[in-house]
Design a protein around this motif. Structure first.
Motif, PDB file in Angstrom:
ATOM      1  N   ARG A 161       0.834  -1.207   0.000  1.00  0.00           N
ATOM      2  CA  ARG A 161       0.000   0.000   0.000  1.00  0.00           C
ATOM      3  C   ARG A 161       0.868   1.257   0.000  1.00  0.00           C
ATOM      4  O   ARG A 161       0.631   2.198  -0.757  1.00  0.00           O
ATOM      5  N   ALA A 177       0.225   8.206   9.106  1.00  0.00           N
ATOM      6  CA  ALA A 177      -0.994   7.388   9.038  1.00  0.00           C
ATOM      7  C   ALA A 177      -0.654   5.904   8.943  1.00  0.00           C
ATOM      8  O   ALA A 177      -1.304   5.050   9.576  1.00  0.00           O
ATOM      9  N   GLU A 178       0.387   5.573   8.165  1.00  0.00           N
ATOM     10  CA  GLU A 178       0.806   4.173   8.034  1.00  0.00           C
ATOM     11  C   GLU A 178       1.381   3.647   9.351  1.00  0.00           C
ATOM     12  O   GLU A 178       1.185   2.484   9.705  1.00  0.00           O
ATOM     13  N   HIS A 231      -1.538   2.890  11.560  1.00  0.00           N
ATOM     14  CA  HIS A 231      -2.178   1.660  11.068  1.00  0.00           C
ATOM     15  C   HIS A 231      -1.405   0.440  11.557  1.00  0.00           C
ATOM     16  O   HIS A 231      -2.006  -0.550  12.010  1.00  0.00           O
ATOM     17  N   LYS A 232      -0.087   0.509  11.497  1.00  0.00           N
ATOM     18  CA  LYS A 232       0.744  -0.619  11.914  1.00  0.00           C
ATOM     19  C   LYS A 232       0.625  -0.871  13.414  1.00  0.00           C
ATOM     20  O   LYS A 232       0.556  -2.024  13.863  1.00  0.00           O
ATOM     21  N   GLU A 272      -2.604  -2.593  14.008  1.00  0.00           N
ATOM     22  CA  GLU A 272      -2.518  -3.935  13.431  1.00  0.00           C
ATOM     23  C   GLU A 272      -1.747  -4.882  14.350  1.00  0.00           C
ATOM     24  O   GLU A 272      -2.116  -6.055  14.516  1.00  0.00           O
ATOM     25  N   ASN A 286      -9.621   6.152  10.374  1.00  0.00           N
ATOM     26  CA  ASN A 286      -9.296   5.699   9.016  1.00  0.00           C
ATOM     27  C   ASN A 286      -8.583   4.352   9.034  1.00  0.00           C
ATOM     28  O   ASN A 286      -8.863   3.470   8.219  1.00  0.00           O
ATOM     29  N   ALA A 287      -7.641   4.205   9.980  1.00  0.00           N
ATOM     30  CA  ALA A 287      -6.928   2.928  10.099  1.00  0.00           C
ATOM     31  C   ALA A 287      -7.897   1.810  10.457  1.00  0.00           C
ATOM     32  O   ALA A 287      -7.823   0.698   9.911  1.00  0.00           O
ATOM     33  N   ASN A 335      -9.901   0.853   7.503  1.00  0.00           N
ATOM     34  CA  ASN A 335      -9.114   0.101   6.520  1.00  0.00           C
ATOM     35  C   ASN A 335      -8.682  -1.275   7.024  1.00  0.00           C
ATOM     36  O   ASN A 335      -7.827  -1.918   6.411  1.00  0.00           O
ATOM     37  N   ALA A 363      -7.312  -2.254  10.119  1.00  0.00           N
ATOM     38  CA  ALA A 363      -6.138  -2.424  10.989  1.00  0.00           C
ATOM     39  C   ALA A 363      -6.456  -3.309  12.186  1.00  0.00           C
ATOM     40  O   ALA A 363      -5.576  -4.004  12.704  1.00  0.00           O
ATOM     41  N   CYS A 364      -7.707  -3.294  12.668  1.00  0.00           N
ATOM     42  CA  CYS A 364      -8.109  -4.125  13.798  1.00  0.00           C
ATOM     43  C   CYS A 364      -9.612  -4.376  13.694  1.00  0.00           C
ATOM     44  O   CYS A 364     -10.330  -3.645  13.011  1.00  0.00           O
TER      45      CYS A 364
END
Length: 872
Positions: free
Chosen positions: A295, A438-439, A442-443, A446, A478-479, A482, A484-485
């Motif tokens: 991504r 943002a990434e 997200h991580k 996750e 947003n995460a 998308n 993430a959890c």
């Protein structure tokens, strides 16, 4: 001869075994003998028992069949639970599924087991089986608790290859044959709170990992750190309820047992992670995972082409941004920090008050997904004390979103090792940085990290909560959207203090003094705070918000929301969090005394006048279910006198007489006008409880009549709510009509109002009620005066007469002039924060300068009328 011997053998054996062969090594008797019991109690004495954990067992039905479950096969744990639960009079495991214990059995019982097995073999040419004989079933139904392990090499081999009895299947069959509930209670033992390492060390390889230590490592942990080893009970699983599930009840036994075993293992793994945190990966591993994801690779390619930049340059920038942002969580540093923070809190505070039941509820919810911890932000102590509290209550230290201003050397690296990641104040124009951040978020979700953020964006200088800053909350949503959890749990947290360390600096900043940047020199100077005491710390957790549940309640899936809808959802969520924190606020004696002092009609007041006002406020707070500080609950008079003395010592107020022998009831005080803003800070700590009463009281007073209907108040209440929307977060779930009705009921309870005898929804103001209505409405005076200052400035200056950044300085200058001319009564109205809010409000109403004369006149008349109403 043989027959005679056989009869004699049978009689002797029958007498010895009492007619049964049910003597098995899997069972432990009630009494192991004095010596064995003493040895086991001493051996396990270093393992801590938390009453809040064992209370789970007290909540089960009296006729419940109880079976404890651990992940791995462990005689150490079996004997521990047998010993400890027996000590504290709880159901203790006596039946070990597929366990064989010989060493701890009494000698007489060992002899019976030997003889029973020999006799059974002579007669049946086989050894007795505790499952097939019905012994385990009978023992469980006789209220003997069981103990089983879910993962075992031998156990799997016996079930899968030899088709021997599966304990899980056995329990399911037992549940199907009895009306009594069968509970499987997962249990975990912790020899360390460190997260599991992705790459084991040499010690892990030789002596076993910390979550499954070998014998040597286990014994070292037990004897080296007594009190640090602990156990926890996970949520009990009711097999009756499990079998009634639509997806389970019609399935074959093998499938039912397979799913149950899997669910129990998932529950145990999630419970362990909720205490130790996710698998520990290095900062480099996380960075590589983020930067090499498909991504993000796709985004960098697009960004490179659109900006006409070499891809290598984009990658270099992205790598630098990750280094700037990322935390470097280190358990060794966490232990050191915990010791330091513990020492600091014991040195300068009188203890921490916390609702342990609420905390335990949050611990259980952590099994469902990452926690987003959102406390209010009053002091730099906030993130230290919350992390310390969670660590001491067997929860992982969260990763904390910290301002980039705190990344200075040497504190920045230390903060990173304690779990801080750094965020810029603004992302404006930084497209690549924004995407990298943002990434990273997200991580974190996750991986399962808990995250702590301060939704106000910075520390409140006014004592009340600031309006929510939604940037990070939007990124988190947003995460989550998308994938993430699976679930995200928002936890609103109130952190309050009797006195804040930054009291003096806050006052200076409100008066316009430039805030000093965080530096090493500032950290060194902070040592002076260790010489004073600041009272208690209060931490309250309000009802957590599960995002999936909230989305379902609103009826629009997050994935299907358009950008505007998602923005509205995020904004409303932010206001829900702010209101939730406000509702959890703790009312302290310091705040009550400050409120009563400032709301007196004159700068000189008597002790009796002050306590009379406090009594009025406490009566109202009780109707609002506000939580009073334990010092107020235990001894209200002493707590108030203690706060009063503290304010005298700080020179916020001065006694008229210096004679300390005068009883409090006869004392008088004078307010130090220059220190009113400091008192305002403590008054604002729980002002949110009084705002509905202030709006309602103001609406009643402006009717200028002793009789009114509730409907008459609604429009004025709505106006005030809108007028101060940048000061006080509105409740997105309740209407103004609801708050008017609720406040009127509280006023009736305190004899401020009386319902009309014949006219419905009509009320009369009592003679004493008029004075009390002003005691509530007066909370708004400071804000009216601040807005009057700004409006006066806008009236005398055109929109284009100066730059926006110079406007605030001019407003401050104008405010000081107005105060000196006695156009403003309260020096606490000279607040830079309130000026900013007022400018934002008037700008939103189209008032940008002197050209907007019609609107200015309307609001000037409104404020003038309100201030006149509030005059003594």
């Amino acid at each position: 001869m043989a027959a005679k011997f056989s009869r004699k053998w049978n009689r002797s054996i029958g007498k010895m075994l009492k007619g049964t062969h049910n003597h098995y090594s899997c069972a432990l008797p009630k009494n192991l003998g004095l010596f064995s019991s003493l040895i086991l109690k001493l051996f396990y004495s270093g393992i801590k028992t938390d009453k809040s954990q064992t209370d789970l067992l007290q909540q089960l039905e009296d006729d419940a069949v109880i079976v404890y479950a651990t992940k791995y096969r462990s005689y150490f744990e079996y004997l521990f639970y047998y010993t400890r639960y027996q000590q504290i009079n709880l159901p203790y495991p006596q039946i070990g599924f597929d366990y064989r214990i010989y060493f701890w059995q009494p000698l007489s019982r060992l002899l019976k087991m030997l003889v029973a097995h020999v006799d059974y073999f002579i007669h049946k040419r086989a050894f007795p089986n505790s499952y097939k004989s019905g012994y385990i079933r009978q023992a469980l139904l006789e209220n003997k608790a069981g103990f089983l392990s879910l993962v075992s090499k031998r156990g799997f081999y016996r079930r899968f290859v030899k088709s021997q009895t599966d304990p899980i299947q056995y329990l399911i069959e037992l549940q199907k044959s009895t009306d009594r509930p069968v509970y499987v209670i997962p249990q975990l033992m912790f020899f360390s709170k460190n997260p599991h390492r992705a790459n084991p060390t040499l010690i892990d390889i030789l002596f076993g990992p910390e979550d499954k230590p070998g014998r040597i490592r286990r014994l070292i942990a037990l004897f080296k750190n007594p009190g640090k080893v602990f156990f926890e009970l996970s949520e009990p699983v009711n097999l009756k309820t499990y079998l009634q599930n639509d997806s389970i009840q019609n399935q074959p036994l093998e499938y039912q047992s397979l799913v149950l075993r899997r669910n129990l293992l998932v529950q145990l793994n999630r419970h362990r992670q909720s205490i130790t945190g996710p698998i520990r990966k290095s900062r480099q591993e996380l960075k590589e995972s983020i930067l090499t994801s498909s991504r993000f690779q796709q985004f960098m390619d697009t960004y490179s082409k659109n900006r006409e930049l070499p891809i290598l340059e984009v990658r270099k920038k992205a790598d630098a941004y990750i280094e700037e942002i990322a935390a470097g969580y280190n358990p060794a540093y966490i232990r050191i920090y915990a010791a330091i923070v513990g020492w600091i809190t014991r040195t300068i505070f009188d203890g921490v008050t916390i609702d342990n039941n609420a905390l335990n509820k949050i611990k259980r919810l952590a099994l469902k997904g990452p926690l987003i911890l959102i406390p209010c932000h009053k002091s730099h102590i906030d993130y230290l004390i919350l992390s310390y509290l969670l660590y001491n209550n067997n929860m992982p230290v969260p990763l904390v979103a910290a301002g980039k201003n705190l990344s200075f050397w040497p504190m920045g690296p230390l903060f990173r090792s304690g779990g801080a990641f750094f965020i810029r104040r603004t992302f404006s124009g930084a497209v690549l940085y924004s995407k990298v951040f943002a990434e990273y978020i997200h991580k974190l979700l996750e991986e399962g990290f808990n995250i702590e953020q301060f939704i106000e964006g910075g520390r409140s200088r006014t004592g009340k909560l600031l309006m929510p800053k939604l940037g990070l909350l939007s990124i988190l949503l947003n995460a989550f959207k998308n994938g993430a959890c699976d679930e995200m749990i928002i936890v609103p947290i109130y952190i309050g203090y009797d006195r804040v360390l930054e009291e003096k600096s806050y006052l200076q900043e409100l008066e316009g003094v430039q805030k000093e940047p965080e530096t090493l020199r500032g950290v060194i100077r902070a040592g002076k705070f260790l010489k004073q005491r600041y009272g208690k710390i209060y931490i309250e957790f309000n009802e957590p918000i599960l995002v999936n549940e909230l989305v379902e309640k609103l009826g629009a899936p997050l994935a299907e929301m358009k950008p505007k809808e998602q923005n509205a959802f995020c904004r409303n969520l932010g206001y829900r969090v702010i209101n939730s924190i406000n509702r959890a606020a703790v009312v302290t004696a310091y705040g009550l005394v400050a409120s009563a002092i400032l709301n007196c009609s004159r700068d000189q007041f008597t002790y009796g006048q002050m306590t009379s006002i406090i009594d009025t406020y406490i009566k109202f707070l009780t109707t609002q279910n506000a939580k009073l500080a334990d010092t107020l609950v235990l001894d209200q008079i002493h707590a108030i006198e203690h706060a009063l003395d503290a304010y005298v010592q700080s020179k916020f107020i001065e006694p008229v007489s210096k004679d300390k022998e005068i009883p409090y009831s006869e004392r008088s005080y004078i307010i130090n006008v220059a220190r009113r803003p400091s008192l305002e800070y403590y008054k604002n700590n729980f002002i949110s409880f009084f705002i509905p009463a202030a709006f309602t009281g103001m609406a009643i007073l402006e009717k200028d009549a002793f009789q009114f209907s509730a409907a008459d108040l609604h429009s004025d209440y709505k106006f005030l709510q809108s007028f101060f929307k940048f000061e006080f977060a509105y409740d997105v779930d309740q209407t103004p009509e609801y708050y008017v009705r609720k406040t009127i009921k509280a006023f009736i309870d305190d004899a401020i109002l009386m319902p009309h005898q014949t006219l419905p929804d009509t009320y009369n103001v009592t003679s004493a009620g008029l004075r009390k209505l002003k005691l509530f409405s007066i909370f708004l005076k400071t804000y009216f005066e601040s807005y009057w200052i700004v409006l006066n400035f806008l009236q005398n200056n055109s929109q284009n007469s100066m730059k926006a950044k110079d406007r605030l300085k001019k407003i401050e200058t104008n405010a000081n002039r107005m105060y000196k001319r006695h156009e403003i009564d309260n020096p606490e109205a000279l607040s830079k924060v309130s000026y900013k809010n007022a400018v934002e409000f008037f700008t939103s109403r189209g008032i940008k300068g002197s050209d907007d004369i019609e609107k200015i006149d309307f609001y000037k008349e409104t404020i003038r009328k309100s201030l006149k109403t509030l005059q003594p």
